[in-house]
Design an enzyme around this catalytic site. Structure first.
Site, PDB file in Angstrom:
ATOM      1  N   LEU A 158     -30.539  42.613   7.095  1.00 49.95           N
ATOM      2  CA  LEU A 158     -31.237  42.875   8.348  1.00 49.95           C
ATOM      3  C   LEU A 158     -31.623  44.346   8.498  1.00 49.95           C
ATOM      4  O   LEU A 158     -32.625  44.662   9.137  1.00 49.95           O
ATOM      5  CB  LEU A 158     -30.415  42.348   9.513  1.00 49.95           C
ATOM      6  N   GLY A 194     -23.407  41.752   3.322  1.00 49.24           N
ATOM      7  CA  GLY A 194     -24.708  41.222   2.908  1.00 49.24           C
ATOM      8  C   GLY A 194     -25.669  41.072   4.072  1.00 49.24           C
ATOM      9  O   GLY A 194     -26.861  41.377   3.949  1.00 49.24           O
ATOM     10  N   CYS A 195     -25.162  40.622   5.200  1.00 47.93           N
ATOM     11  CA  CYS A 195     -26.019  40.412   6.371  1.00 47.93           C
ATOM     12  C   CYS A 195     -26.504  41.748   6.940  1.00 47.93           C
ATOM     13  O   CYS A 195     -27.660  41.882   7.338  1.00 47.93           O
ATOM     14  CB  CYS A 195     -25.280  39.603   7.429  1.00 47.93           C
ATOM     15  N   THR A 196     -25.632  42.727   6.956  1.00 46.69           N
ATOM     16  CA  THR A 196     -26.024  44.061   7.414  1.00 46.69           C
ATOM     17  C   THR A 196     -27.097  44.634   6.490  1.00 46.69           C
ATOM     18  O   THR A 196     -28.105  45.167   6.952  1.00 46.69           O
ATOM     19  CB  THR A 196     -24.798  44.993   7.478  1.00 46.69           C
TER      20      THR A 196
END
Length: 187
Positions: free
Chosen positions: A63, A58-60
């Site tokens: 961002l 999710g973070c990849t």
């Protein structure tokens, strides 16, 4: 008396909402550059994006989406600060891998995460939250969870500055005539 103190303490640690004044901070990014929110908002809106852990799915995705839409952020005279409780070394590798053109802010002690009340219970890890902060540190938009992965709402909430550059209209699809004047943005 104790009850009123508990209520005041609870309210002061509440997650900032639209219309609230965002907590101010002075932080250093992975390159050692210092950022102070109250100074940054004088130049344009600031997207304060809290994410849980570098190198996770999710973070990849989140961002990477900001990287792909960064020209839209700049067009709105905005700035992005990506916060995580990961250490500086981990965030440096993550920023490099993503080729991100914006600042990554390590907050391993959770000081800013705590000020915004977006810390997960028990562990010092940030919940996924995005705050768009405008003039005078007023919160213009709050997104959380999966809604914070897509930067579209955050970018749309970035107001154009008075006397600043006008937003350029997007290119018209082939075969159509572009409008002579862009319509005013609506919320």
């Amino acid at each position: 008396m104790l009850n009123s103190l508990l209520v005041v303490g609870w309210l002061s640690a509440a997650i900032p909402q639209v219309g609230d004044t965002a907590p101010d901070f002075t932080v250093k990014d992975t390159a050692g550059t210092t950022y102070t929110l109250s100074e940054m908002v004088k130049k344009g809106p600031v997207i304060v994006a809290f994410f849980p852990k570098a190198f996770t799915g999710g973070c990849t995705k989140e961002l990477t989406a900001y990287r792909e839409r960064y020209k839209d952020v700049e067009q709105a005279q905005g700035q992005v600060l990506a916060f995580s409780t990961d250490d500086a070394e981990t965030l440096t590798r993550f920023k490099t891998e993503l080729k991100a053109p914006f600042a990554f802010i390590p907050d391993p002690d959770g000081k800013v995460v705590g000020a915004y009340d977006v810390k997960m219970p028990v562990v010092t890890v940030s919940k996924r939250y995005t705050f768009v902060v405008g003039e005078d540190r007023k919160v213009l938009k709050v997104s959380e969870g999966k809604d914070a992965i897509d930067p579209t709402g955050a970018i749309a909430a970035c107001p154009l500055r008075k006397g600043g550059a006008e937003a350029k209209p997007t290119a018209a699809p082939a075969g159509t005539t572009p409008p002579t004047q862009a319509a005013p943005a609506t919320k």
